[in-house]
Design a protein around this motif. Structure first.
Motif, PDB file in Angstrom:
ATOM      1  N   SER A  45     -34.369  85.220   6.221  1.00  0.00           N
ATOM      2  CA  SER A  45     -33.659  85.859   7.334  1.00  0.00           C
ATOM      3  C   SER A  45     -33.436  84.868   8.468  1.00  0.00           C
ATOM      4  O   SER A  45     -34.202  83.912   8.638  1.00  0.00           O
ATOM      5  CB  SER A  45     -34.432  87.071   7.846  1.00  0.00           C
ATOM      6  N   ASP A  46     -32.398  85.112   9.254  1.00  0.00           N
ATOM      7  CA  ASP A  46     -32.067  84.231  10.373  1.00  0.00           C
ATOM      8  C   ASP A  46     -33.126  84.257  11.460  1.00  0.00           C
ATOM      9  O   ASP A  46     -33.423  83.243  12.075  1.00  0.00           O
ATOM     10  CB  ASP A  46     -30.731  84.659  10.993  1.00  0.00           C
ATOM     11  N   ALA A  47     -33.661  85.437  11.734  1.00  0.00           N
ATOM     12  CA  ALA A  47     -34.558  85.610  12.866  1.00  0.00           C
ATOM     13  C   ALA A  47     -35.864  86.240  12.402  1.00  0.00           C
ATOM     14  O   ALA A  47     -35.936  86.843  11.333  1.00  0.00           O
ATOM     15  CB  ALA A  47     -33.904  86.493  13.927  1.00  0.00           C
ATOM     16  N   PRO A  48     -36.936  86.103  13.203  1.00  0.00           N
ATOM     17  CA  PRO A  48     -38.200  86.748  12.840  1.00  0.00           C
ATOM     18  C   PRO A  48     -38.017  88.255  12.684  1.00  0.00           C
ATOM     19  O   PRO A  48     -37.260  88.890  13.414  1.00  0.00           O
ATOM     20  CB  PRO A  48     -39.105  86.428  14.037  1.00  0.00           C
ATOM     21  N   PHE A  75     -40.248  88.138   2.248  1.00  0.00           N
ATOM     22  CA  PHE A  75     -39.322  87.789   3.321  1.00  0.00           C
ATOM     23  C   PHE A  75     -39.852  86.575   4.070  1.00  0.00           C
ATOM     24  O   PHE A  75     -41.046  86.503   4.391  1.00  0.00           O
ATOM     25  CB  PHE A  75     -39.165  88.954   4.307  1.00  0.00           C
ATOM     26  N   ARG A  76     -38.964  85.628   4.371  1.00  0.00           N
ATOM     27  CA  ARG A  76     -39.319  84.460   5.170  1.00  0.00           C
ATOM     28  C   ARG A  76     -38.228  84.215   6.201  1.00  0.00           C
ATOM     29  O   ARG A  76     -37.061  84.540   5.975  1.00  0.00           O
ATOM     30  CB  ARG A  76     -39.467  83.209   4.289  1.00  0.00           C
ATOM     31  N   THR A  77     -38.609  83.617   7.304  1.00  0.00           N
ATOM     32  CA  THR A  77     -37.623  83.272   8.323  1.00  0.00           C
ATOM     33  C   THR A  77     -36.952  81.947   7.975  1.00  0.00           C
ATOM     34  O   THR A  77     -37.409  81.202   7.095  1.00  0.00           O
ATOM     35  CB  THR A  77     -38.283  83.145   9.703  1.00  0.00           C
ATOM     36  N   ALA A  78     -35.892  81.629   8.690  1.00  0.00           N
ATOM     37  CA  ALA A  78     -35.219  80.343   8.485  1.00  0.00           C
ATOM     38  C   ALA A  78     -36.160  79.188   8.807  1.00  0.00           C
ATOM     39  O   ALA A  78     -36.138  78.139   8.149  1.00  0.00           O
ATOM     40  CB  ALA A  78     -33.971  80.267   9.358  1.00  0.00           C
ATOM     41  N   GLN A  79     -37.024  79.386   9.797  1.00  0.00           N
ATOM     42  CA  GLN A  79     -37.975  78.348  10.169  1.00  0.00           C
ATOM     43  C   GLN A  79     -39.010  78.108   9.083  1.00  0.00           C
ATOM     44  O   GLN A  79     -39.581  77.017   8.973  1.00  0.00           O
ATOM     45  CB  GLN A  79     -38.675  78.725  11.479  1.00  0.00           C
ATOM     46  N   GLU A  80     -39.248  79.110   8.257  1.00  0.00           N
ATOM     47  CA  GLU A  80     -40.213  78.983   7.164  1.00  0.00           C
ATOM     48  C   GLU A  80     -39.558  78.519   5.864  1.00  0.00           C
ATOM     49  O   GLU A  80     -40.254  78.339   4.865  1.00  0.00           O
ATOM     50  CB  GLU A  80     -40.903  80.325   6.928  1.00  0.00           C
ATOM     51  N   SER A  81     -38.262  78.323   5.905  1.00  0.00           N
ATOM     52  CA  SER A  81     -37.551  77.960   4.676  1.00  0.00           C
ATOM     53  C   SER A  81     -36.592  76.799   4.942  1.00  0.00           C
ATOM     54  O   SER A  81     -36.955  75.632   4.786  1.00  0.00           O
ATOM     55  CB  SER A  81     -36.813  79.178   4.102  1.00  0.00           C
ATOM     56  N   TYR A  82     -35.371  77.116   5.352  1.00  0.00           N
ATOM     57  CA  TYR A  82     -34.360  76.086   5.548  1.00  0.00           C
ATOM     58  C   TYR A  82     -34.776  75.029   6.580  1.00  0.00           C
ATOM     59  O   TYR A  82     -34.446  73.852   6.436  1.00  0.00           O
ATOM     60  CB  TYR A  82     -33.044  76.715   6.014  1.00  0.00           C
ATOM     61  N   LEU A  83     -35.485  75.457   7.619  1.00  0.00           N
ATOM     62  CA  LEU A  83     -35.807  74.561   8.732  1.00  0.00           C
ATOM     63  C   LEU A  83     -37.281  74.192   8.783  1.00  0.00           C
ATOM     64  O   LEU A  83     -37.788  73.812   9.834  1.00  0.00           O
ATOM     65  CB  LEU A  83     -35.384  75.214  10.058  1.00  0.00           C
ATOM     66  N   SER A  84     -37.969  74.290   7.676  1.00  0.00           N
ATOM     67  CA  SER A  84     -39.379  73.878   7.667  1.00  0.00           C
ATOM     68  C   SER A  84     -39.445  72.392   7.981  1.00  0.00           C
ATOM     69  O   SER A  84     -38.657  71.588   7.481  1.00  0.00           O
ATOM     70  CB  SER A  84     -40.000  74.151   6.295  1.00  0.00           C
ATOM     71  N   GLY A  85     -40.353  72.031   8.853  1.00  0.00           N
ATOM     72  CA  GLY A  85     -40.424  70.644   9.301  1.00  0.00           C
ATOM     73  C   GLY A  85     -39.572  70.387  10.515  1.00  0.00           C
ATOM     74  O   GLY A  85     -39.471  69.244  10.977  1.00  0.00           O
ATOM     75  N   GLY A  86     -38.913  71.448  11.032  1.00  0.00           N
ATOM     76  CA  GLY A  86     -38.149  71.320  12.262  1.00  0.00           C
ATOM     77  C   GLY A  86     -36.739  70.813  12.093  1.00  0.00           C
ATOM     78  O   GLY A  86     -36.034  70.599  13.083  1.00  0.00           O
ATOM     79  N   ARG A  87     -36.281  70.652  10.861  1.00  0.00           N
ATOM     80  CA  ARG A  87     -34.926  70.205  10.604  1.00  0.00           C
ATOM     81  C   ARG A  87     -34.501  70.701   9.226  1.00  0.00           C
ATOM     82  O   ARG A  87     -35.324  71.161   8.433  1.00  0.00           O
ATOM     83  CB  ARG A  87     -34.822  68.681  10.652  1.00  0.00           C
ATOM     84  N   PHE A  88     -33.195  70.613   8.962  1.00  0.00           N
ATOM     85  CA  PHE A  88     -32.711  70.998   7.638  1.00  0.00           C
ATOM     86  C   PHE A  88     -32.586  69.760   6.776  1.00  0.00           C
ATOM     87  O   PHE A  88     -31.880  68.809   7.124  1.00  0.00           O
ATOM     88  CB  PHE A  88     -31.355  71.692   7.735  1.00  0.00           C
ATOM     89  N   LEU A 112     -35.938  84.279 -10.626  1.00  0.00           N
ATOM     90  CA  LEU A 112     -36.004  84.340  -9.171  1.00  0.00           C
ATOM     91  C   LEU A 112     -34.636  84.712  -8.614  1.00  0.00           C
ATOM     92  O   LEU A 112     -33.620  84.127  -8.990  1.00  0.00           O
ATOM     93  CB  LEU A 112     -36.436  82.996  -8.593  1.00  0.00           C
ATOM     94  N   ARG A 113     -34.632  85.673  -7.701  1.00  0.00           N
ATOM     95  CA  ARG A 113     -33.407  86.101  -7.016  1.00  0.00           C
ATOM     96  C   ARG A 113     -33.560  85.772  -5.532  1.00  0.00           C
ATOM     97  O   ARG A 113     -34.480  86.247  -4.876  1.00  0.00           O
ATOM     98  CB  ARG A 113     -33.163  87.592  -7.230  1.00  0.00           C
ATOM     99  N   VAL A 114     -32.623  84.960  -5.012  1.00  0.00           N
ATOM    100  CA  VAL A 114     -32.722  84.453  -3.643  1.00  0.00           C
ATOM    101  C   VAL A 114     -31.493  84.855  -2.842  1.00  0.00           C
ATOM    102  O   VAL A 114     -30.365  84.766  -3.331  1.00  0.00           O
ATOM    103  CB  VAL A 114     -32.835  82.910  -3.636  1.00  0.00           C
ATOM    104  N   SER A 115     -31.723  85.293  -1.602  1.00  0.00           N
ATOM    105  CA  SER A 115     -30.606  85.508  -0.686  1.00  0.00           C
ATOM    106  C   SER A 115     -30.996  85.004   0.688  1.00  0.00           C
ATOM    107  O   SER A 115     -32.124  85.208   1.147  1.00  0.00           O
ATOM    108  CB  SER A 115     -30.222  86.992  -0.599  1.00  0.00           C
ATOM    109  N   GLY A 116     -30.058  84.314   1.328  1.00  0.00           N
ATOM    110  CA  GLY A 116     -30.344  83.764   2.639  1.00  0.00           C
ATOM    111  C   GLY A 116     -29.235  84.026   3.638  1.00  0.00           C
ATOM    112  O   GLY A 116     -28.051  83.899   3.316  1.00  0.00           O
TER     113      GLY A 116
END
Length: 291
Positions: A45-48, A75-88, A112-116
């Motif tokens: 998800s985009d936001a918490p 469910f995970r936030t963008a910060q926990e997935s795409y932006l882990s480490g503080g960057r993409f 596995l089924r993924v949606s972001g």
């Protein structure tokens, strides 16, 4: 375009939506379909907070609590997935997805089924200029056949040129399931940015499909308000099919209209020649002229 019910393991598709109602319909069907198919489902998800998507699933009859407890739905936030480490970083994200696929199979799930939700890419975080490269490369992860991905792009937020570029990085785009479908005709609901429903027509309207065509227009008219029909994907329509547009417009309540968009010039000429353009409530929308 691929109806969401037809998306399966091995696919990498995107949804460019103009209204939350369209997002809700497609995402709910996608996630619920994965759970029904014994796949593990991962949602970014985009936001918490993921209460919005959870409520969509619950209202569709999904036992969200049980799926979560069994670790089949996460469910995970963008910060926990795409932006882990503080960057993409495309490499980091692709490797993470590979690990999640392996873990899902090792746990005994079918895949596995993924949606972001992808609007995080507009916040100016480092690395987001590599998103197009990531979308092209991650197709290979899904193509192995053990995972399926649905990327969600809010068409109201992404600049049109970049949105086109991002959707083109996907083999196919997802759409809502058809309301009416025959071998040669499909009529699929979608939405304008203002929430108004649009009927997207694809295929052929002839003597064999006119009853389906007529039923779709009548159903749309019963919902009240304007009826919007997008004919960009129409391959052929005979005179009887065009007549049904005039009939449907005549049956609308006063003040409502049947609005046709992306009508081929030759069909516009037929409507004018027969005089159906004078039917109250029938509106042929003018296409924007590019400079």
């Amino acid at each position: 375009m691929r109806q969401i019910k037809d998306v399966k393991l091995g696919d990498h598709v995107c949804l460019a939506f103009a209204h939350e109602a369209e997002q809700r319909a497609v995402v709910t069907a996608f996630l619920a379909g994965g759970l029904e198919s014994r796949e593990r489902v991962l949602y970014f998800s985009d936001a918490p907070g993921s209460e919005r998507v959870r409520s969509w699933l619950e209202e569709a009859g999904v036992d969200v609590a049980s799926a979560g407890a069994a670790r089949r739905l996460e469910f995970r936030t963008a910060q926990e997935s795409y932006l882990s480490g503080g960057r993409f970083d495309p490499d980091t994200m692709i490797e993470m997805l590979r690990r999640e696929v392996d873990a899902s199979l090792a746990a005994g799930w079918a895949g596995l089924r993924v949606s972001g939700e992808m609007s995080w890419a507009l916040a100016g975080q480092p690395g987001t200029d590599q998103l197009e490269d990531y979308e092209r490369r991650v197709t290979g992860v899904y193509a192995v056949g053990h995972a399926v991905g649905l990327c969600q792009y809010d068409a109201r937020l992404f600049p049109a040129e970049r949105l086109t570029g991002l959707t083109d990085c996907h083999p196919e785009q997802a759409q809502m399931n058809a309301l009416f479908e025959t071998g040669t005709l499909s009529i699929t609901p979608t939405f304008d940015a203002d929430g108004a429903r649009v009927l997207r027509v694809a295929g052929t309207v002839d003597h064999s499909t006119t009853p389906t065509w007529s039923a779709a227009l009548r159903q749309a008219a019963r919902a009240g308000g304007d009826v919007r029909v997008d004919m960009a994907e129409l391959e052929f329509i005979d005179v009887a099919g065009i007549r049904e547009l005039a009939v449907a417009a005549s049956a609308l309540t006063e003040g409502s209209s049947l609005r046709i968009r992306h009508l081929a010039p030759r069909l516009r000429q037929i409507i004018t020649l027969v005089g159906w353009d004078a039917v109250p409530g029938l509106v042929i929308e003018q296409e924007a002229v590019r400079a």
